[in-house]
Write a protein that holds these residues in place. Structure first.
Motif, PDB file in Angstrom:
ATOM      1  N   ALA A  93      34.879  47.400  56.851  1.00  0.00           N
ATOM      2  CA  ALA A  93      35.657  47.977  57.944  1.00  0.00           C
ATOM      3  C   ALA A  93      36.925  47.167  58.182  1.00  0.00           C
ATOM      4  O   ALA A  93      38.000  47.726  58.425  1.00  0.00           O
ATOM      5  N   ALA A  94      36.804  45.848  58.109  1.00  0.00           N
ATOM      6  CA  ALA A  94      37.974  44.993  58.306  1.00  0.00           C
ATOM      7  C   ALA A  94      39.020  45.223  57.218  1.00  0.00           C
ATOM      8  O   ALA A  94      40.221  45.310  57.490  1.00  0.00           O
ATOM      9  N   LEU A  95      38.557  45.349  55.976  1.00  0.00           N
ATOM     10  CA  LEU A  95      39.482  45.580  54.868  1.00  0.00           C
ATOM     11  C   LEU A  95      40.147  46.947  54.989  1.00  0.00           C
ATOM     12  O   LEU A  95      41.352  47.091  54.737  1.00  0.00           O
ATOM     13  N   GLN A  96      39.372  47.947  55.372  1.00  0.00           N
ATOM     14  CA  GLN A  96      39.947  49.283  55.524  1.00  0.00           C
ATOM     15  C   GLN A  96      41.028  49.286  56.594  1.00  0.00           C
ATOM     16  O   GLN A  96      42.103  49.872  56.417  1.00  0.00           O
ATOM     17  N   GLU A  97      40.762  48.602  57.705  1.00  0.00           N
ATOM     18  CA  GLU A  97      41.762  48.511  58.775  1.00  0.00           C
ATOM     19  C   GLU A  97      43.016  47.808  58.271  1.00  0.00           C
ATOM     20  O   GLU A  97      44.145  48.222  58.550  1.00  0.00           O
ATOM     21  N   TRP A  98      42.814  46.754  57.511  1.00  0.00           N
ATOM     22  CA  TRP A  98      43.945  45.968  56.993  1.00  0.00           C
ATOM     23  C   TRP A  98      44.802  46.807  56.041  1.00  0.00           C
ATOM     24  O   TRP A  98      46.023  46.836  56.167  1.00  0.00           O
TER      25      TRP A  98
ATOM     26  N   LYS B 156      38.256  31.690  60.653  1.00  0.00           N
ATOM     27  CA  LYS B 156      39.310  32.251  59.821  1.00  0.00           C
ATOM     28  C   LYS B 156      39.633  33.681  60.262  1.00  0.00           C
ATOM     29  O   LYS B 156      38.816  34.357  60.883  1.00  0.00           O
ATOM     30  N   VAL B 157      40.834  34.130  59.897  1.00  0.00           N
ATOM     31  CA  VAL B 157      41.267  35.480  60.257  1.00  0.00           C
ATOM     32  C   VAL B 157      40.312  36.526  59.690  1.00  0.00           C
ATOM     33  O   VAL B 157      39.994  37.523  60.352  1.00  0.00           O
ATOM     34  N   GLY B 158      39.847  36.289  58.470  1.00  0.00           N
ATOM     35  CA  GLY B 158      38.915  37.238  57.872  1.00  0.00           C
ATOM     36  C   GLY B 158      37.637  37.372  58.677  1.00  0.00           C
ATOM     37  O   GLY B 158      37.100  38.468  58.834  1.00  0.00           O
TER      38      GLY B 158
ATOM     39  N   ALA C 196      32.433  42.317  47.776  1.00  0.00           N
ATOM     40  CA  ALA C 196      33.744  42.533  47.170  1.00  0.00           C
ATOM     41  C   ALA C 196      34.829  42.605  48.233  1.00  0.00           C
ATOM     42  O   ALA C 196      35.935  42.064  48.069  1.00  0.00           O
ATOM     43  N   ALA C 197      34.521  43.272  49.338  1.00  0.00           N
ATOM     44  CA  ALA C 197      35.489  43.396  50.428  1.00  0.00           C
ATOM     45  C   ALA C 197      35.819  42.044  51.036  1.00  0.00           C
ATOM     46  O   ALA C 197      36.964  41.770  51.398  1.00  0.00           O
ATOM     47  N   GLN C 198      34.817  41.170  51.136  1.00  0.00           N
ATOM     48  CA  GLN C 198      35.053  39.840  51.685  1.00  0.00           C
ATOM     49  C   GLN C 198      36.029  39.058  50.806  1.00  0.00           C
ATOM     50  O   GLN C 198      36.959  38.417  51.309  1.00  0.00           O
ATOM     51  N   VAL C 199      35.840  39.134  49.504  1.00  0.00           N
ATOM     52  CA  VAL C 199      36.754  38.453  48.580  1.00  0.00           C
ATOM     53  C   VAL C 199      38.157  39.048  48.692  1.00  0.00           C
ATOM     54  O   VAL C 199      39.153  38.324  48.765  1.00  0.00           O
ATOM     55  N   ALA C 200      38.234  40.372  48.731  1.00  0.00           N
ATOM     56  CA  ALA C 200      39.527  41.046  48.816  1.00  0.00           C
ATOM     57  C   ALA C 200      40.253  40.697  50.100  1.00  0.00           C
ATOM     58  O   ALA C 200      41.470  40.453  50.105  1.00  0.00           O
ATOM     59  N   PHE C 201      39.511  40.662  51.205  1.00  0.00           N
ATOM     60  CA  PHE C 201      40.143  40.357  52.486  1.00  0.00           C
ATOM     61  C   PHE C 201      40.693  38.938  52.488  1.00  0.00           C
ATOM     62  O   PHE C 201      41.770  38.681  53.025  1.00  0.00           O
TER      63      PHE C 201
ATOM     64  N   SER D  90      44.550  38.065  53.147  1.00  0.00           N
ATOM     65  CA  SER D  90      44.860  37.175  54.262  1.00  0.00           C
ATOM     66  C   SER D  90      45.702  35.993  53.814  1.00  0.00           C
ATOM     67  O   SER D  90      46.639  35.568  54.495  1.00  0.00           O
ATOM     68  N   GLN D  91      45.390  35.431  52.652  1.00  0.00           N
ATOM     69  CA  GLN D  91      46.136  34.294  52.131  1.00  0.00           C
ATOM     70  C   GLN D  91      47.573  34.677  51.805  1.00  0.00           C
ATOM     71  O   GLN D  91      48.498  33.873  51.970  1.00  0.00           O
TER      72      GLN D  91
END
Length: 239
Positions: free
Chosen positions: A166-171, A75-77, A226-231, A235-236
């Motif tokens: 880090a992924a969420l911050q970049e997004w 997945k993209v996440g 929390a970041a994983q859920v948010a990402f 993404s969706q």
């Protein structure tokens, strides 16, 4: 490409590329490679900073291409979380050490602090120089791909290493020009903290909007959850 006017330095750089495993030496811009291995402490004008800027984009592109080509079912996440680890200073410094890049880096003896950051910067600068030598990835991917493929598999098999923060911050920076905000509380049983995987609860907010919640045995773990859920939510929305 024209060789350097300093035969000793030329031989040093050729030795480095042989260690890395690059065969097409005729394609290398030696002036750029020399610059990529010149720390700002040596020259405030002629140093690796601009090549590091280019290399930062190059290493991210290589990581993205490897993940897309080798792991099409991810997945993209997952891509974003794993790439954030692959391009971290820790991993880049590790690769720089593997190829003994510090032995070829021109740096004054007075500048020995921040070794990990310095090695990561130099590694990115080398990638920048190699990319600009051909304006392709042909001098990079043959030797860097195997490292990224192995590391990506190891990281994915150990979810604790994934960096969704880090992924969420970049997004959020790329899409909304703002950073996410984390709010963490410690869960208790009466007046005692819970000594379990649910000890901390975290929420991640973006522009007054709750994006995700997570729990963990540490603040960091709860924020990552929390970041994983948010990402996943963000993404969706892009699909």
């Amino acid at each position: 490409m024209t060789n350097l006017s300093y035969p000793r330095r030329q031989k040093q750089l050729e030795s480095l590329l042989q260690i890395i495993g690059i065969q097409s030496l005729a394609l290398v811009n030696w002036q750029l490679l020399d610059l990529a291995l010149t720390h700002p402490s040596v020259s405030s004008q002629a140093n690796y900073e601009q090549l590091e800027f280019v290399g930062d984009a190059v290493v991210r592109l290589v990581a993205a291409e490897v993940l897309w080509e080798v792991y099409p079912d991810w997945k993209v996440g997952e891509f974003a979380a794993i790439r954030s680890v692959l391009v971290s200073d820790r991993i880049l410094a590790f690769l720089a050490t593997k190829y003994s890049i510090e032995s070829y880096l021109l740096v004054t003896s007075s500048d020995k602090e921040g070794q990990q950051s310095r090695l990561a910067d130099a590694f990115e600068a080398v990638l920048g120089a190699l990319y600009l030598s051909t304006h392709t990835l042909e001098l990079i991917r043959p030797w860097l791909d195997p490292h990224f493929m192995q590391l990506a598999t190891e990281i994915r098999s150990d979810p604790a290493r994934l960096n969704y923060k880090a992924a969420l911050q970049e997004w959020t920076q790329g899409h909304f020009k703002v950073l996410p905000e984390y709010r963490v509380i410690e869960n208790t049983q009466g007046h005692r903290p819970m000594a379990t995987d649910e000890r901390f609860s975290a929420q991640v907010w973006l522009q007054d909007r709750l994006l995700g919640q997570g729990i963990g045995r540490s603040i960091k773990a709860a924020e990552q959850a929390a970041a994983q859920v948010a990402f996943r939510v963000l993404s969706q929305q892009e699909e």
